[in-house]
Design a protein around this motif. Structure first.
Motif, PDB file in Angstrom:
ATOM      1  N   GLN A   1     -18.162 -32.208  36.591  1.00  0.00           N
ATOM      2  CA  GLN A   1     -16.987 -32.693  35.864  1.00  0.00           C
ATOM      3  C   GLN A   1     -16.371 -33.913  36.540  1.00  0.00           C
ATOM      4  O   GLN A   1     -15.989 -34.879  35.868  1.00  0.00           O
TER       5      GLN A   1
ATOM      6  N   LEU B   1     -14.221 -38.616  31.952  1.00  0.00           N
ATOM      7  CA  LEU B   1     -13.036 -37.952  32.495  1.00  0.00           C
ATOM      8  C   LEU B   1     -12.023 -38.976  32.971  1.00  0.00           C
ATOM      9  O   LEU B   1     -10.849 -38.948  32.582  1.00  0.00           O
ATOM     10  N   TRP B   2     -12.463 -39.892  33.813  1.00  0.00           N
ATOM     11  CA  TRP B   2     -11.560 -40.872  34.398  1.00  0.00           C
ATOM     12  C   TRP B   2     -11.108 -41.907  33.374  1.00  0.00           C
ATOM     13  O   TRP B   2      -9.931 -42.286  33.340  1.00  0.00           O
TER      14      TRP B   2
ATOM     15  N   LEU C   1      -8.542 -40.162  30.713  1.00  0.00           N
ATOM     16  CA  LEU C   1      -7.209 -39.888  31.248  1.00  0.00           C
ATOM     17  C   LEU C   1      -6.489 -41.175  31.640  1.00  0.00           C
ATOM     18  O   LEU C   1      -5.268 -41.282  31.496  1.00  0.00           O
TER      19      LEU C   1
ATOM     20  N   THR D   1     -10.869 -31.666  36.638  1.00  0.00           N
ATOM     21  CA  THR D   1     -10.140 -32.412  35.617  1.00  0.00           C
ATOM     22  C   THR D   1      -8.693 -32.642  36.029  1.00  0.00           C
ATOM     23  O   THR D   1      -8.045 -33.584  35.546  1.00  0.00           O
TER      24      THR D   1
ATOM     25  N   ARG E   1     -17.815 -27.712  27.998  1.00  0.00           N
ATOM     26  CA  ARG E   1     -18.506 -27.204  29.193  1.00  0.00           C
ATOM     27  C   ARG E   1     -19.522 -26.109  28.868  1.00  0.00           C
ATOM     28  O   ARG E   1     -20.675 -26.182  29.280  1.00  0.00           O
TER      29      ARG E   1
ATOM     30  N   LEU F   1     -11.508 -32.510  27.218  1.00  0.00           N
ATOM     31  CA  LEU F   1     -12.538 -32.709  28.241  1.00  0.00           C
ATOM     32  C   LEU F   1     -13.135 -31.396  28.740  1.00  0.00           C
ATOM     33  O   LEU F   1     -14.265 -31.361  29.215  1.00  0.00           O
ATOM     34  N   ILE F   2     -12.375 -30.312  28.631  1.00  0.00           N
ATOM     35  CA  ILE F   2     -12.877 -28.996  29.040  1.00  0.00           C
ATOM     36  C   ILE F   2     -13.752 -28.369  27.953  1.00  0.00           C
ATOM     37  O   ILE F   2     -14.642 -27.564  28.231  1.00  0.00           O
TER      38      ILE F   2
ATOM     39  N   PHE G   1      -6.897 -33.451  28.453  1.00  0.00           N
ATOM     40  CA  PHE G   1      -7.443 -32.431  29.359  1.00  0.00           C
ATOM     41  C   PHE G   1      -8.194 -31.354  28.582  1.00  0.00           C
ATOM     42  O   PHE G   1      -9.331 -31.015  28.906  1.00  0.00           O
TER      43      PHE G   1
ATOM     44  N   ARG H   1     -18.006 -37.318  35.837  1.00  0.00           N
ATOM     45  CA  ARG H   1     -18.059 -37.832  34.466  1.00  0.00           C
ATOM     46  C   ARG H   1     -17.182 -39.070  34.330  1.00  0.00           C
ATOM     47  O   ARG H   1     -15.979 -39.030  34.606  1.00  0.00           O
TER      48      ARG H   1
ATOM     49  N   SER I   1      -6.701 -24.518  29.180  1.00  0.00           N
ATOM     50  CA  SER I   1      -8.080 -24.549  29.675  1.00  0.00           C
ATOM     51  C   SER I   1      -8.844 -23.301  29.256  1.00  0.00           C
ATOM     52  O   SER I   1     -10.036 -23.376  28.913  1.00  0.00           O
TER      53      SER I   1
ATOM     54  N   SER J   1     -14.156 -26.538  36.631  1.00  0.00           N
ATOM     55  CA  SER J   1     -13.849 -27.566  35.643  1.00  0.00           C
ATOM     56  C   SER J   1     -12.363 -27.913  35.634  1.00  0.00           C
ATOM     57  O   SER J   1     -11.985 -29.080  35.497  1.00  0.00           O
TER      58      SER J   1
END
Length: 263
Positions: A19, A25-26, A29, A119, A84, A80-81, A77, A22, A163, A115
């Motif tokens: 995670q 992810l960055w 956000l 995140t 998985r 992005l979860i 968030f 990725r 989450s 995860s």
């Protein structure tokens, strides 16, 4: 017990590294936080708003900062979860884990916390940047431990809550559909007040944005959160969010066991 701990630790490390590496992810956000920053910059009388916030007791200032961090970032968030578990099935990593005969519950716990922790890193960095700005403007070093307290009490319960659902719901829903519905839920369940004529969770202790904890526990004035909450209601909201997260994970574990038994 040792086998379970090994499975949990292995799943945590795998999920955390997958995670945190990725790019999406960055990038996601960062773009969401940039959007939020541009929205605040365009507010009329921005300097007056900031002056009011910095004149409040430092615990309330940090509570307000935590609420600002918790405005848009959790929407990204949860999205992005959401991929998985489907990704594990798509890449056949799930079959590899099953072949090791390690406890499925331990793997699920490791995946969940791995995860979530990965995140959370960008969100923690944004909170630290805001804390540095508060420290610069106020010179009050108490903002540093209060930032940690606000993170644990205001931000983290809602994150754990969303989450758990973001990990569980895509097992029965198409991931893009869930992500679309989740973004709509985030604004409906946190910022759409009953004045709009639509039933909403916004003013209930089930809202994960942290308003009840900020108002009830940190004493933030109701004019900043739109709700009136007692300390008891603040702790009830925190406990309910965390408790529901645990319940959802337990149901997900049972569903996974049922699915594995059918294979």
């Amino acid at each position: 017990m040792s086998n379970g701990m090994t499975a949990c630790g292995g799943a945590f490390r795998y999920e955390f590294l997958m995670q945190v590496r990725r790019r999406s992810l960055w990038i996601s956000l960062l773009l969401v936080e940039l959007l939020q920053f541009l929205i605040y910059v365009r507010l009329p009388h921005l300097y007056d708003f900031l002056h009011i916030y910095f004149q409040m007791p430092i615990n309330q200032t940090m509570a307000q900062l935590a609420l600002m961090v918790n405005t848009l970032l959790p929407a990204a968030f949860g999205c992005l979860i959401a991929d998985r578990l489907p990704r594990d099935r798509r890449t056949r990593v799930e079959e590899l884990f099953m072949a090791t005969l390690q406890p499925s519950g331990s793997r699920l716990i490791g995946k969940y916390f791995g995860s979530v922790c990965a995140t959370l890193i960008p969100i923690i960095l944004f909170l630290l940047l805001g804390t540095g700005f508060v420290l610069y403007r106020t010179g009050d070093i108490a903002c540093i431990p209060l930032a940690l307290t606000a993170f644990v009490i205001i931000i983290l319960p809602g994150i754990l809550f969303i989450s758990a659902f973001s990990l569980a719901c895509p097992t029965i829903m198409w991931v893009p559909l869930y992500q679309f519905c989740f973004v709509g839920y985030w604004f409906w369940g946190n910022f759409l007040g009953p004045a709009h004529g639509i039933p909403t969770l916004t003013d209930t202790i089930l809202t994960p944005s942290g308003k009840f904890m900020a108002t009830g526990i940190f004493g933030l004035d109701s004019k900043h959160t739109g709700i009136v909450a007692s300390p008891t209601q603040g702790w009830e909201s925190l406990s309910l969010l965390v408790g529901l997260a645990v319940l959802v994970l337990c149901v997900l574990w049972l569903v996974q066991r049922w699915q594995q038994a059918r294979q």
